[in-house]
Design a protein around this motif. Structure first.
Motif, mmCIF file in Angstrom:
data_model
loop_
_atom_site.group_PDB
_atom_site.id
_atom_site.type_symbol
_atom_site.label_atom_id
_atom_site.label_comp_id
_atom_site.label_asym_id
_atom_site.label_seq_id
_atom_site.Cartn_x
_atom_site.Cartn_y
_atom_site.Cartn_z
ATOM 1 N N CYS A 1 0.658 -1.137 0.061
ATOM 2 C CA CYS A 1 -0.063 -0.121 -0.046
ATOM 3 C C CYS A 1 0.868 1.397 -0.021
ATOM 4 N N SER A 2 1.868 1.279 0.773
ATOM 5 C CA SER A 2 2.917 2.588 0.910
ATOM 6 C C SER A 2 3.264 2.668 -0.700
ATOM 7 N N VAL A 3 3.795 1.633 -1.247
ATOM 8 C CA VAL A 3 4.383 1.894 -2.751
ATOM 9 C C VAL A 3 3.214 2.608 -3.525
ATOM 10 N N LEU A 4 1.830 1.784 -3.656
ATOM 11 C CA LEU A 4 0.947 2.214 -4.516
ATOM 12 C C LEU A 4 0.477 3.783 -4.231
ATOM 13 N N LEU A 5 0.891 4.501 -2.924
ATOM 14 C CA LEU A 5 0.452 5.815 -2.868
ATOM 15 C C LEU A 5 1.383 6.625 -3.757
ATOM 16 N N PHE A 6 2.432 6.296 -4.266
ATOM 17 C CA PHE A 6 3.611 7.054 -4.756
ATOM 18 C C PHE A 6 3.365 6.812 -6.549
ATOM 19 N N ILE A 7 2.162 5.854 -6.977
ATOM 20 C CA ILE A 7 2.154 5.710 -8.414
ATOM 21 C C ILE A 7 1.022 6.067 -8.800
ATOM 22 N N ARG A 8 1.099 7.050 -9.920
ATOM 23 C CA ARG A 8 -0.136 7.680 -10.495
ATOM 24 C C ARG A 8 -0.844 6.793 -11.532
ATOM 25 N N ILE A 9 -1.974 6.321 -11.516
ATOM 26 C CA ILE A 9 -2.876 5.573 -12.178
ATOM 27 C C ILE A 9 -3.738 6.566 -12.854
ATOM 28 N N PRO A 10 -3.751 6.497 -14.365
ATOM 29 C CA PRO A 10 -4.802 7.529 -15.080
ATOM 30 C C PRO A 10 -6.133 6.999 -14.509
ATOM 31 N N SER A 11 -7.028 8.188 -14.541
ATOM 32 C CA SER A 11 -8.337 7.864 -14.308
ATOM 33 C C SER A 11 -8.897 7.607 -15.653
ATOM 34 N N VAL A 12 -10.165 6.870 -15.839
ATOM 35 C CA VAL A 12 -10.687 6.489 -16.985
ATOM 36 C C VAL A 12 -12.135 7.591 -17.165
ATOM 37 N N THR A 13 -12.015 8.298 -18.063
ATOM 38 C CA THR A 13 -13.214 8.888 -18.455
ATOM 39 C C THR A 13 -14.513 8.327 -18.719
ATOM 40 N N ARG A 14 -15.561 8.683 -17.923
ATOM 41 C CA ARG A 14 -16.673 7.971 -18.154
ATOM 42 C C ARG A 14 -17.847 8.954 -18.904
ATOM 43 N N THR A 15 -18.200 8.042 -19.958
ATOM 44 C CA THR A 15 -18.904 9.023 -20.965
ATOM 45 C C THR A 15 -20.332 9.269 -20.326
ATOM 46 N N GLU A 16 -21.009 10.012 -21.092
ATOM 47 C CA GLU A 16 -22.236 10.529 -20.596
ATOM 48 C C GLU A 16 -23.304 9.293 -20.528
ATOM 49 N N GLU A 17 -23.109 8.466 -21.362
ATOM 50 C CA GLU A 17 -24.080 7.242 -21.229
ATOM 51 C C GLU A 17 -23.730 6.365 -20.213
ATOM 52 N N MET A 18 -22.424 6.129 -19.701
ATOM 53 C CA MET A 18 -22.092 5.623 -18.661
ATOM 54 C C MET A 18 -22.207 6.229 -17.088
ATOM 55 N N ALA A 19 -22.597 7.376 -17.216
ATOM 56 C CA ALA A 19 -22.520 8.377 -15.810
ATOM 57 C C ALA A 19 -24.176 7.777 -15.285
ATOM 58 N N THR A 20 -24.295 6.706 -15.060
ATOM 59 C CA THR A 20 -25.610 6.336 -14.365
ATOM 60 C C THR A 20 -25.553 6.079 -12.986
ATOM 61 N N ASP A 21 -26.508 5.906 -12.093
ATOM 62 C CA ASP A 21 -26.307 5.717 -10.874
ATOM 63 C C ASP A 21 -26.753 4.259 -10.455
ATOM 64 N N ASN A 22 -27.355 3.523 -11.804
ATOM 65 C CA ASN A 22 -27.913 2.385 -11.557
ATOM 66 C C ASN A 22 -26.592 1.382 -11.897
ATOM 67 N N LEU A 23 -26.454 0.693 -10.789
ATOM 68 C CA LEU A 23 -25.414 -0.431 -10.525
ATOM 69 C C LEU A 23 -25.758 -1.702 -11.390
ATOM 70 N N ILE A 24 -26.898 -1.767 -11.244
ATOM 71 C CA ILE A 24 -27.156 -3.165 -12.075
ATOM 72 C C ILE A 24 -27.089 -2.920 -13.895
ATOM 73 N N ALA A 25 -27.479 -1.833 -14.259
ATOM 74 C CA ALA A 25 -27.219 -1.256 -15.681
ATOM 75 C C ALA A 25 -25.914 -1.630 -15.798
ATOM 76 N N GLU A 26 -25.015 -0.917 -15.300
ATOM 77 C CA GLU A 26 -23.446 -0.923 -15.433
ATOM 78 C C GLU A 26 -22.985 -2.521 -15.195
ATOM 79 N N MET A 27 -23.491 -3.266 -14.530
ATOM 80 C CA MET A 27 -23.077 -4.723 -14.466
ATOM 81 C C MET A 27 -23.570 -5.485 -15.747
ATOM 82 N N LYS A 28 -24.733 -4.974 -16.178
ATOM 83 C CA LYS A 28 -25.042 -5.552 -17.516
ATOM 84 C C LYS A 28 -24.213 -5.038 -18.616
ATOM 85 N N GLU A 29 -23.616 -4.181 -18.688
ATOM 86 C CA GLU A 29 -22.631 -3.549 -19.649
ATOM 87 C C GLU A 29 -21.437 -4.461 -19.645
ATOM 88 N N GLY A 30 -20.976 -4.879 -18.672
ATOM 89 C CA GLY A 30 -19.824 -5.791 -18.571
ATOM 90 C C GLY A 30 -20.046 -7.019 -19.221
#
Length: 396
Positions: free
Chosen positions: A181-210
């Motif tokens: 965990c200490s090592v991970l604190l110093f590594i920058r992992i880029p964020s993934v841009t969520r599209t407007e279609e993906m920006a949903t609060d429906n957890l089940i809907a996002e699971m179905k996408e996968g």
């Protein structure tokens, strides 16, 4: 993806994970051996295997969706710390009280739940850091780190068990998680841009996408089914390695540790091969070749006489060698074919499907081994894996 420092990031990332995986390997070996030596029951080992895999399988689709919604680095850190807290709790219990099999099973469940978040977060981070053309090579590096810890982990476990007891191996797991965990604190992992279609609060809907991302890609779907079959057969084999050493070859903890170490050396050789030359070979054919090698080695292992322990050691090396040949190309294929913003969910679904199949394999293996013996199970599993390889070659 243009990123001149991607190799440096992976060196740092895998260095931290080395300590986490090292301590986890020591704990895993020590717990399995403790259960083997305490009970000697294939059904107890099967129950331990189910406790280690089923929670992860059930939580997986939800975990992958959550991973895709949040920072993958934070998810990895939280998962590592939860695993550490579980080990710390069991350490304190065993230090001040008598060992308890039920409590050990409960801690295995907690570790499994945390791993449900860690694995997809880790796998989904890889294509954000590495160029697409080097994903198979990077998968080989990851397998190499895992294999190195599988060598050192049992050795550490054997050493600590020889001079103390199980609880001190558990405490070592806490230190490994803190370092990672200490090592991970110093590594920058880029964020993934969520599209407007993906920006949903429906957890089940996002699971179905996968789920739909897997189903719509026919080759990914077929290879996933192939890997599920391998999981049904191989996960029980991995759980029963100590039982094979103890019951069939009538050896002790030192010999069990030797088998685990030699197996891990094979993993390193296979992963090193992929790390250098992995991008030059067809992924599906490499998967099939790995399955054939593993299946033949397991089949021969089951035919060995009890006096032929060191031949079994050689077969264990070949089984280890085969592992990265079919697993690394599979993960690299998914990373190359699926969009980054869906990878957390896709990897969770793939892992959950494999792990849901694993309890079935463990249950069947437990009853089969009780009715026959562990050597017969090894040969039967090897034969079925070879047949699965023949199916894999025809996948298109």
């Amino acid at each position: 993806m243009e990123n001149r420092n991607w190799k440096r990031k992976f060196i740092a990332l895998y260095t931290g994970q080395f300590f986490s995986l090292l301590s986890s390997a020591a704990v895993q070996f020590s717990i399995i051996w403790w259960l083997t030596d305490t009970t000697g029951s294939p059904l107890v080992l099967a129950l331990a295997g189910i406790a280690g895999f089923l929670p992860q399988a059930l939580l997986g689709p939800f975990a992958g969706t959550i991973v895709d919604r949040h920072s993958r680095k934070v998810m990895m850190i939280l998962a590592d710390m939860i695993i550490a807290l579980g080990s710390l709790f069991l350490f304190l219990w065993m230090y001040y009280s008598e060992p308890n099999i039920t409590l050990v099973i409960l801690v295995l469940i907690v570790r499994s739940l945390a791993t449900a978040f860690h694995m997809p977060a880790m796998q989904a981070s890889v294509p954000l850091l590495a160029p697409k053309e080097h994903l198979t090579k990077v998968a080989g590096w990851g397998q190499m780190v895992s294999s190195m810890t599988n060598i050192a982990g049992p050795a550490v476990g054997v050493t600590l068990l020889a001079v103390s007891s199980l609880e001190w191996v558990l405490l070592f797991d806490v230190f490994g998680a803190i370092i990672a965990c200490s090592v991970l604190l110093f590594i920058r992992i880029p964020s993934v841009t969520r599209t407007e279609e993906m920006a949903t609060d429906n957890l089940i809907a996002e699971m179905k996408e996968g789920y739909h991302a897997i189903v719509k890609h026919r080759l990914v779907l077929k290879l996933t089914i192939v890997m599920i079959v391998v999981a049904v057969l191989f996960i029980p084999v991995g759980t029963y390695f100590p039982l094979m050493v103890r019951n069939h070859f009538e050896k002790g903890v030192v010999e069990a540790g030797i088998v685990e170490i030699v197996f891990a050396i094979g993993l390193i050789v296979g992963a090193s091969f992929l790390g250098v030359l992995g991008d030059r070979f067809d992924k599906v054919k490499t998967m099939a070749a790995g399955m054939i090698l593993m299946g033949i080695s397991l089949f021969i292992s089951g035919l060995l006489l009890p006096s032929m322990f060191y031949v079994f050691v050689v077969m264990s090396f070949l089984v280890g060698l085969a592992g990265p040949l079919f697993s690394a190309p599979f993960y690299a294929f998914i990373q190359a074919e699926i969009e980054p913003q869906l990878l957390g969910r896709v990897f969770s679904f793939v892992t959950s499907l494999s792990l849901l199949a694993a309890p079935i394999g463990l249950g069947l293996a437990g009853f089969f081994t009780e009715l026959t013996n562990v050597a017969v199970f090894f040969s039967a599993a090897g034969l079925l894996i070879v047949l699965n390889a023949a199916v894999t070659v025809k996948v298109k």
